[in-house]
Scaffold this motif. Structure first.
Motif, PDB file in Angstrom:
ATOM      1  N   ILE A   1       0.405  72.386 -62.566  1.00  0.00           N
ATOM      2  CA  ILE A   1       0.848  71.789 -63.665  1.00  0.00           C
ATOM      3  C   ILE A   1       1.524  72.575 -64.684  1.00  0.00           C
ATOM      4  CG2 ILE A   1      -1.162  70.826 -63.110  1.00  0.00           C
ATOM      5  CD1 ILE A   1      -3.137  72.188 -65.017  1.00  0.00           C
ATOM      6  N   LEU A   2       2.439  71.469 -65.032  1.00  0.00           N
ATOM      7  CA  LEU A   2       2.815  72.079 -66.727  1.00  0.00           C
ATOM      8  C   LEU A   2       2.589  70.553 -67.631  1.00  0.00           C
ATOM      9  CD1 LEU A   2       4.887  74.006 -68.620  1.00  0.00           C
ATOM     10  CD2 LEU A   2       6.738  72.766 -67.416  1.00  0.00           C
ATOM     11  N   ALA A   3       2.125  71.338 -69.117  1.00  0.00           N
ATOM     12  CA  ALA A   3       2.265  70.334 -69.801  1.00  0.00           C
ATOM     13  C   ALA A   3       3.727  69.818 -70.730  1.00  0.00           C
ATOM     14  CB  ALA A   3       1.384  70.717 -71.327  1.00  0.00           C
ATOM     15  N   SER A   4       3.946  68.571 -70.901  1.00  0.00           N
ATOM     16  CA  SER A   4       4.681  67.896 -71.359  1.00  0.00           C
ATOM     17  C   SER A   4       4.785  68.805 -72.953  1.00  0.00           C
ATOM     18  CB  SER A   4       4.817  66.767 -71.870  1.00  0.00           C
ATOM     19  OG  SER A   4       3.954  66.032 -72.423  1.00  0.00           O
ATOM     20  N   PRO A   5       6.229  69.460 -73.350  1.00  0.00           N
ATOM     21  CA  PRO A   5       6.110  69.249 -74.655  1.00  0.00           C
ATOM     22  C   PRO A   5       5.322  68.594 -75.698  1.00  0.00           C
ATOM     23  CG  PRO A   5       8.202  69.451 -73.791  1.00  0.00           C
ATOM     24  CD  PRO A   5       7.741  69.032 -72.649  1.00  0.00           C
ATOM     25  N   ASP A   6       5.630  67.321 -75.701  1.00  0.00           N
ATOM     26  CA  ASP A   6       4.716  66.052 -76.732  1.00  0.00           C
ATOM     27  C   ASP A   6       3.186  66.470 -76.300  1.00  0.00           C
ATOM     28  OD1 ASP A   6       4.305  64.653 -74.620  1.00  0.00           O
ATOM     29  OD2 ASP A   6       5.681  63.266 -75.254  1.00  0.00           O
ATOM     30  N   GLY A   7       2.737  66.742 -75.223  1.00  0.00           N
ATOM     31  CA  GLY A   7       1.519  66.670 -75.074  1.00  0.00           C
ATOM     32  C   GLY A   7       1.109  66.150 -74.752  1.00  0.00           C
ATOM     33  N   ARG A   8       1.622  64.834 -73.967  1.00  0.00           N
ATOM     34  CA  ARG A   8       0.900  63.770 -73.531  1.00  0.00           C
ATOM     35  C   ARG A   8       0.938  63.398 -72.136  1.00  0.00           C
ATOM     36  NH1 ARG A   8       4.607  59.060 -77.108  1.00  0.00           N
ATOM     37  NH2 ARG A   8       3.896  60.350 -80.004  1.00  0.00           N
ATOM     38  N   SER A   9       1.160  64.266 -71.772  1.00  0.00           N
ATOM     39  CA  SER A   9       1.880  64.272 -69.788  1.00  0.00           C
ATOM     40  C   SER A   9       1.185  65.577 -69.654  1.00  0.00           C
ATOM     41  CB  SER A   9       3.298  63.432 -69.512  1.00  0.00           C
ATOM     42  OG  SER A   9       3.131  62.664 -70.151  1.00  0.00           O
ATOM     43  N   LEU A  10       0.439  65.657 -68.006  1.00  0.00           N
ATOM     44  CA  LEU A  10       1.474  66.680 -66.781  1.00  0.00           C
ATOM     45  C   LEU A  10       2.440  66.438 -65.947  1.00  0.00           C
ATOM     46  CD1 LEU A  10      -2.494  66.959 -66.975  1.00  0.00           C
ATOM     47  CD2 LEU A  10      -0.943  68.558 -68.574  1.00  0.00           C
ATOM     48  N   TYR A  11       2.897  67.423 -65.760  1.00  0.00           N
ATOM     49  CA  TYR A  11       3.636  67.536 -64.306  1.00  0.00           C
ATOM     50  C   TYR A  11       3.095  68.040 -63.373  1.00  0.00           C
ATOM     51  CZ  TYR A  11       7.303  65.244 -67.445  1.00  0.00           C
ATOM     52  OH  TYR A  11       7.933  64.675 -68.355  1.00  0.00           O
ATOM     53  N   VAL A  12       2.569  66.994 -61.807  1.00  0.00           N
ATOM     54  CA  VAL A  12       1.524  68.080 -61.209  1.00  0.00           C
ATOM     55  C   VAL A  12       2.564  68.046 -59.914  1.00  0.00           C
ATOM     56  CG1 VAL A  12      -0.381  67.726 -59.801  1.00  0.00           C
ATOM     57  CG2 VAL A  12       0.257  66.801 -62.245  1.00  0.00           C
ATOM     58  N   THR A  13       2.946  69.427 -59.370  1.00  0.00           N
ATOM     59  CA  THR A  13       3.406  69.675 -58.117  1.00  0.00           C
ATOM     60  C   THR A  13       2.737  69.733 -56.690  1.00  0.00           C
ATOM     61  OG1 THR A  13       3.167  72.128 -57.456  1.00  0.00           O
ATOM     62  CG2 THR A  13       5.165  71.747 -58.941  1.00  0.00           C
ATOM     63  N   ILE A  14       2.882  68.830 -55.361  1.00  0.00           N
ATOM     64  CA  ILE A  14       2.237  68.365 -54.594  1.00  0.00           C
ATOM     65  C   ILE A  14       2.834  68.823 -52.809  1.00  0.00           C
ATOM     66  CG2 ILE A  14       1.285  66.853 -53.436  1.00  0.00           C
ATOM     67  CD1 ILE A  14       1.061  65.499 -55.670  1.00  0.00           C
ATOM     68  N   GLY A  15       2.702  70.052 -52.249  1.00  0.00           N
ATOM     69  CA  GLY A  15       4.246  70.056 -51.531  1.00  0.00           C
ATOM     70  C   GLY A  15       3.455  69.452 -50.350  1.00  0.00           C
ATOM     71  N   SER A  16       4.598  69.748 -49.486  1.00  0.00           N
ATOM     72  CA  SER A  16       4.527  68.545 -47.787  1.00  0.00           C
ATOM     73  C   SER A  16       3.034  68.553 -47.158  1.00  0.00           C
ATOM     74  CB  SER A  16       5.672  68.672 -47.625  1.00  0.00           C
ATOM     75  OG  SER A  16       6.065  70.002 -47.012  1.00  0.00           O
ATOM     76  N   ASN A  17       2.704  68.185 -46.764  1.00  0.00           N
ATOM     77  CA  ASN A  17       2.118  68.658 -45.297  1.00  0.00           C
ATOM     78  C   ASN A  17       2.050  69.784 -44.268  1.00  0.00           C
ATOM     79  OD1 ASN A  17      -1.049  68.105 -45.899  1.00  0.00           O
ATOM     80  ND2 ASN A  17      -0.116  65.916 -45.456  1.00  0.00           N
ATOM     81  N   SER A  18       3.918  69.460 -43.986  1.00  0.00           N
ATOM     82  CA  SER A  18       4.293  70.075 -42.378  1.00  0.00           C
ATOM     83  C   SER A  18       5.519  70.780 -42.920  1.00  0.00           C
ATOM     84  CB  SER A  18       3.636  69.082 -41.503  1.00  0.00           C
ATOM     85  OG  SER A  18       5.009  68.452 -41.676  1.00  0.00           O
ATOM     86  N   ASN A  19       5.855  71.222 -42.085  1.00  0.00           N
ATOM     87  CA  ASN A  19       7.512  71.708 -42.164  1.00  0.00           C
ATOM     88  C   ASN A  19       8.663  71.291 -42.021  1.00  0.00           C
ATOM     89  OD1 ASN A  19       9.533  73.168 -42.158  1.00  0.00           O
ATOM     90  ND2 ASN A  19       9.744  73.139 -40.139  1.00  0.00           N
ATOM     91  N   VAL A  20       8.760  69.624 -41.559  1.00  0.00           N
ATOM     92  CA  VAL A  20       9.589  68.190 -41.385  1.00  0.00           C
ATOM     93  C   VAL A  20       8.623  67.160 -41.046  1.00  0.00           C
ATOM     94  CG1 VAL A  20      11.459  69.946 -41.556  1.00  0.00           C
ATOM     95  CG2 VAL A  20      10.279  69.688 -39.350  1.00  0.00           C
ATOM     96  N   ALA A  21       7.562  66.763 -41.155  1.00  0.00           N
ATOM     97  CA  ALA A  21       6.768  65.571 -40.725  1.00  0.00           C
ATOM     98  C   ALA A  21       6.671  65.892 -39.719  1.00  0.00           C
ATOM     99  CB  ALA A  21       8.170  64.990 -41.202  1.00  0.00           C
TER     100      ALA A  21
END
Length: 444
Positions: free
Chosen positions: A215-235
């Motif tokens: 997660i990374l907060a936006s500069p204004d503190g209003r949002s969080l950016y969230v990374t979510i990886g895949s469940n597999s190599n190529v579906a």
């Protein structure tokens, strides 16, 4: 025994005999790279034809740790020493405003679906040092006398669930578990938080092929950016189980809503704001099992609403024919990333260097931790690099910051770099999960 059983036994015995005759190395390393890592690096990487084999190349290094005064090798003009040792699989770092360092001691939650392929992969991941039970906690490290060594240590948060990303917004600390975004009250100087976690939103979990959520907060503190990886190599298990995966989401703190920001990113990890343009940058691990030369991992600026190809294509519109049915409509709008980091380097943590106290040559770019390959022969990654930037974009070939994690014969590894952060003085901190150490890089 029935005749069919006899035939099966004979066939199985024949396969085993064939594998034995071929030799172990020929089985686990059926192909090898035809080009250098450098050829697969930069804004225009060389992308040879796919080289898919019946058995994927498996080339892992066995961990041996650091003994005595052993340490990574710093680039000329830099120095490295241990900031903290004796940790338990530290993977991700976060610096609090008062200078305290949070380190997530964590590993996979062990919820992968139990297919034969995953069981075999688990054996090799154990050999690579990734099979330890998750400590499920965050530790706080404090350097009270400014000598560059943590002299105070405490369990800051425990009873988490494979925690990874951390972000402080005001007096609230957000933590991304493998299955949920949670928050805790924080007061400056706290060395332990007793308050229970408040769950804000569930995050895709279950198969957990890629379990890390940053997660990374936006500069204004209003949002969080969230990374979510895949469940597999190529579906590999179909697209239904990839719902909500392989993307960066944006969490609105006020409303509690989670919405897609960018998609088609197989396994996004490190996040950072580029200081000149304010653009969001991410490090992404690309797909495996089509040869040692494919596909390069990468860093890229992230456009809102953009699609980056996974699983249907890679590096823009290079179609991956393993994925069926295809989606030519999505491939047509797939965006090529900005900068390749070499195939199978497992590039994870990133940190822009504008606030670094390192010499001037290291203050206008991006540090990248490369955890190291398993699907390439010879191995790639196992180092920390620096990508120079100019006018908000990569401007030249990468330079090595730390090496020496991998032994000269490539059979063993002392440690593996993962998370990065700059400490309060501007030194670079590197989380080494296999070496159970946080390294501190300074100028000489």
């Amino acid at each position: 025994m029935t005749r069919s059983h006899v035939r099966l036994l004979v066939a199985t015995t024949g396969v085993l005999a064939l594998l034995a005759a071929a030799g172990y190395r020929a089985v686990v390393s059926p192909e090898e790279a035809t080009q250098t890592v450098a050829a697969g690096t930069g804004p225009h990487p060389v992308l040879p034809p796919p080289n898919k084999t019946v058995v994927p190349t498996v080339n892992v290094a066995t961990p041996i740790g650091w003994q005595g005064t052993q340490a990574p090798v710093a680039a000329p003009g830099l120095a490295v020493h241990a900031f903290a040792t004796g940790l338990d699989h530290p993977r991700w770092l976060y610096r609090l405003p008062n200078g305290d360092i949070l380190a997530a001691e964590t590993n996979a939650p062990g919820t992968d679906i139990q297919t034969l392929k995953n069981r075999i992969a688990g054996i090799f991941m154990d050999r690579a040092g990734a099979g330890v039970k998750s400590p499920d906690r965050i530790v706080l490290l404090r350097d009270t006398n400014g000598d560059g060594i943590a002299d105070q240590r405490s369990v800051f948060l425990d009873h988490l669930h494979s925690p990874f990303g951390m972000a402080l917004v005001g007096d609230t600390l957000y933590v991304a578990n493998a299955d949920a975004l949670v928050r805790f009250p924080y007061h400056e100087g706290d060395t332990h938080i007793d308050a229970p976690a408040e769950k804000l939103v569930d995050l895709p979990a279950g198969y957990n092929h890629h379990w890390t959520k940053n997660i990374l907060a936006s500069p204004d503190g209003r949002s969080l950016y969230v990374t979510i990886g895949s469940n597999s190599n190529v579906a590999d298990n179909g697209m239904a189980v990839e719902e909500g995966r392989a993307r960066i989401d944006r969490f609105d703190i006020a409303t509690g809503t989670l919405t897609p920001f960018a998609t088609g990113l197989r396994n996004p990890n490190g996040l950072a704001w580029e200081p000149r343009t304010g653009a969001l940058w991410v490090a992404v691990n690309e797909r495996d099992e089509i040869g040692s030369d494919l596909v390069p991992d990468y860093i890229t600026s992230v456009r809102e609403g953009a699609f980056y190809g996974w699983p249907y294509s890679y590096y823009g519109q290079h179609v991956d024919t393993r994925v069926q049915p295809q989606r030519p409509d999505l491939v047509a709008r797939a965006i090529a990333p900005d900068y390749a980091l070499g195939p199978h380097t497992a590039s994870l943590g990133i940190a822009f260097s504008q606030d670094s106290s390192l010499p001037e040559a290291w203050r206008s770019g991006l540090f990248v931790a490369q955890h190291g390959s398993w699907n390439r022969k010879p191995k790639s990654g196992y180092r920390v690099i620096y990508v120079p930037f100019a006018d908000g974009h990569p401007s030249g070939p990468p330079r090595e910051v730390l090496t020496g994690f991998l032994t000269a014969d490539e059979d063993h590894v002392h440690g593996r770099p993962v998370g990065l952060a700059l400490d309060k003085s501007g030194a670079l901190l590197v989380a080494d999960d296999v070496g159970n150490t946080l390294w501190r890089v300074t100028g000489q």
